[in-house]
Design an enzyme around this catalytic site. Structure first.
Site, PDB file in Angstrom:
ATOM      1  N   GLU A   1       1.583   2.183   1.760  1.00 25.12           N
ATOM      2  CA  GLU A   1       0.343   1.804   2.455  1.00 25.12           C
ATOM      3  C   GLU A   1      -0.265   0.654   1.650  1.00 25.12           C
ATOM      4  O   GLU A   1      -0.896   0.848   0.630  1.00 25.12           O
ATOM      5  CB  GLU A   1      -0.596   3.009   2.514  1.00 25.12           C
ATOM      6  CG  GLU A   1      -1.708   2.825   3.519  1.00 25.12           C
ATOM      7  CD  GLU A   1      -2.821   3.863   3.360  1.00 25.12           C
ATOM      8  OE1 GLU A   1      -2.888   4.527   2.334  1.00 25.12           O
ATOM      9  OE2 GLU A   1      -3.630   3.958   4.287  1.00 25.12           O
TER      10      GLU A   1
ATOM     11  N   ILE B   1     -14.188  15.334   8.391  1.00 31.53           N
ATOM     12  CA  ILE B   1     -14.950  14.376   7.579  1.00 31.53           C
ATOM     13  C   ILE B   1     -14.653  12.940   8.036  1.00 31.53           C
ATOM     14  O   ILE B   1     -15.554  12.153   8.282  1.00 31.53           O
ATOM     15  CB  ILE B   1     -14.601  14.547   6.081  1.00 31.53           C
ATOM     16  CG1 ILE B   1     -15.100  15.915   5.602  1.00 31.53           C
ATOM     17  CG2 ILE B   1     -15.193  13.414   5.246  1.00 31.53           C
ATOM     18  CD1 ILE B   1     -14.559  16.359   4.276  1.00 31.53           C
ATOM     19  N   HIS B   2     -13.378  12.620   8.176  1.00 31.19           N
ATOM     20  CA  HIS B   2     -13.001  11.251   8.543  1.00 31.19           C
ATOM     21  C   HIS B   2     -13.392  10.865   9.956  1.00 31.19           C
ATOM     22  O   HIS B   2     -13.704   9.705  10.221  1.00 31.19           O
ATOM     23  CB  HIS B   2     -11.484  11.067   8.400  1.00 31.19           C
ATOM     24  CG  HIS B   2     -11.032  10.831   6.996  1.00 31.19           C
ATOM     25  ND1 HIS B   2     -10.952  11.831   6.077  1.00 31.19           N
ATOM     26  CD2 HIS B   2     -10.647   9.702   6.371  1.00 31.19           C
ATOM     27  CE1 HIS B   2     -10.525  11.330   4.930  1.00 31.19           C
ATOM     28  NE2 HIS B   2     -10.343  10.036   5.076  1.00 31.19           N
TER      29      HIS B   2
ATOM     30  N   ASP C   1      -3.385  12.665   4.938  1.00 29.71           N
ATOM     31  CA  ASP C   1      -3.851  11.629   4.011  1.00 29.71           C
ATOM     32  C   ASP C   1      -4.397  12.304   2.750  1.00 29.71           C
ATOM     33  O   ASP C   1      -5.316  11.789   2.104  1.00 29.71           O
ATOM     34  CB  ASP C   1      -4.916  10.729   4.663  1.00 29.71           C
ATOM     35  CG  ASP C   1      -5.107   9.403   3.907  1.00 29.71           C
ATOM     36  OD1 ASP C   1      -4.239   9.070   3.073  1.00 29.71           O
ATOM     37  OD2 ASP C   1      -6.114   8.720   4.135  1.00 29.71           O
TER      38      ASP C   1
ATOM     39  N   GLY D   1      -9.642   9.559   1.021  1.00 28.34           N
ATOM     40  CA  GLY D   1      -8.554  10.447   1.447  1.00 28.34           C
ATOM     41  C   GLY D   1      -9.091  11.853   1.679  1.00 28.34           C
ATOM     42  O   GLY D   1     -10.295  12.108   1.577  1.00 28.34           O
TER      43      GLY D   1
HETATM   44 ZN   LIG Z   1      -5.554   4.426   4.087  1.00 23.21          ZN
END
Ligand SMILES: [Zn+2]
Length: 456
Positions: A157, A303-304, A326, A364
């Site tokens: 990534e 959360i994300h 993640d 993350g």
């Molecule tokens: Zn990322």
């Protein structure tokens, strides 16, 4: 209704065959009440009729699962580390300590039902890639169940990502003008870009100058390209797909939000044509034709993303929907502040990870994949097989492993997870990993764990 107890009947005929009975198999979008035969000799799922009637072979072991669910083993295409080990950090003790750390993660991770995955590196300096990538190459060739979860290759990534959508990636190591294959070789190491590459998936920002040529080069090397950490407009994202990219990394996070006059990367889910399959007949020139709907990763940790955003994405393109954790190396560790790569530090408060001194930048997740499936199940109205498809058949297809991983069809690898479904009649259903089988052998049974073994 709670399923009844598991009963296990062994006869030792010596063929290494196990038959699961009284169970529901995840097949496509359905739960099918059917037996499943697997072999620890071949490590594959068997065609039971052919084995029983053709070869006249009976199973060694018959397991009555009392109405439980049998799913293909789960696949996580974005895992940064776990149990205190970070794939992006080479320990002071050197490369062999790194190799041992990877093996330790694999042995623990499999107990969570993740039977294969892509160990993921955040943006790093070249020397980290050069040292780490050889240890993250596909590890299934030995077909050894005792090695734990299997790497299907690394997910790199970055570092060819946007400095303004860096998330927690350190801006100082980013490379924002990828100058073709030589630059990729300098970054990841020329030996890591020779086919078969240890890299399976690579996230980059398609709007960077030179990125489209890189997508073509990487695709030619057999590396799947994913769009992410990017400022791309809808048009730039389309150009990325036209150049060969097949995936979007953690949709919504680290990219421009949907705007009605510029839908950005999310707009790719509105394109007309379906996601391509990994059909060998697809010619290389087909990627220059109309852009296709890409696969996309979703972090369902509460959360994300808002649950409704997840639902919108799933409704827009269910066949491309892939749940990822993640998760960071801190998953499984107590709350506190921890050193991270490139001199940064991460604060862990329950499932919330933030970058120290960043005004709360999300760093993350700290969640297991089966918890993501459970969240999605409760938020979306998806059925159990639909939710499990997002961590089995769909990621397998994205990786070109259709029929090998993420499947209970005969001939597929016998990576199998037995799941209990709790709270079926209540407001919240919870999927619980009860058994994990790798290459036809049982490697985890809930309640038969030693205290010291830990878990996510
Ligand atoms: Zn990322």
């Amino acid at each position: 209704m709670m399923p009844s107890a598991v009963s296990d009947h062994e006869t030792h005929t010596g063929h290494g065959i196990t038959k699961f009975t009284n169970c529901f198999l995840v097949k496509g979008n359905d739960l099918v009440k059917e037996d499943l035969w697997i072999s620890s000799t071949t490590g594959k799922i068997l065609q039971s009729q052919e084995v029983f009637y053709g070869q006249r072979v009976a199973p060694d072991r018959i397991i009555d699962l009392g109405g439980r669910i049998v799913s293909p083993g789960l696949i996580d295409v974005q895992l940064n580390g776990a149990y205190g080990f970070d794939f992006s950090v080479i320990p002071k003790e050197g490369a062999s300590a790194y190799g041992k750390g990877v093996l330790q993660v694999n042995k623990s991770l499999i107990k969570t039902g993740v039977t294969s995955y892509l160990p993921t590196l955040t943006s790093q300096k070249p020397e980290v890639y050069h040292k780490a990538l050889p240890f993250l190459a596909p590890s299934g060739a030995t077909r050894d169940p005792s090695s734990g979860s299997e790497s299907l290759g690394a997910h790199a990534e970055g570092p060819f990502i946007s400095p303004t959508k860096n998330g927690i990636h350190n801006v100082s190591v980013l490379r924002t003008a990828p100058a073709g294959l030589p630059d990729l070789e300098t970054c990841y190491g020329a030996f890591n870009l020779m086919a078969p590459s240890p890299i399976k998936l690579l996230t980059l920002a398609p709007e960077l100058p030179g990125a489209l040529n890189c997508i073509t080069s990487l695709t030619d090397l057999g590396i799947t390209v994913s769009i992410g950490h990017s400022e791309a407009t809808y048009e730039e994202a389309r150009a990325g797909i036209a150049a060969g990219a097949k995936m979007i990394t953690h949709l919504f996070n680290a990219m421009r939000p949907l705007h009605h006059r510029n839908p950005g990367i999310f707009g790719l889910l509105g394109t007309a044509s379906p996601t391509p399959t990994s059909s060998p007949s697809a010619s290389p020139t087909s990627r220059t034709t109309a852009p296709r709907k890409p696969y996309f990763g979703i972090i369902a940790d509460g959360i994300h993303l808002h649950p409704t955003s997840i639902k919108i994405a799933w409704n827009a393109h269910p066949d491309g929907f892939i749940l990822v954790t993640d998760a960071m190396s801190l998953v499984g560790l107590p709350d506190g502040t921890y050193d991270w790569t490139n001199g940064s530090r991460i604060i862990k408060q329950g499932p919330l990870l933030t970058l120290e001194g960043s005004n709360g930048k999300i760093a993350g997740s700290s969640i297991s994949l089966i918890e993501c499936v459970t969240n999605f199940l409760n938020w979306s109205g998806a059925t159990v097989p639909e939710a499990l498809k997002a961590v089995t058949a769909t990621p397998a297809r994205m990786l070109g492993l259709e029929g090998v991983k993420g499947s209970l069809e005969p001939g597929a690898d016998a990576d199998v997870v037995v799941l209990g479904l709790e709270g079926e009649d209540g407001p919240e259903r919870i999927l619980v990993v009860e058994q994990v089988w790798k290459f036809g052998k049982c490697v985890f049974e809930k309640g038969k764990e030693k205290e010291s073994d830990g878990g996510l």
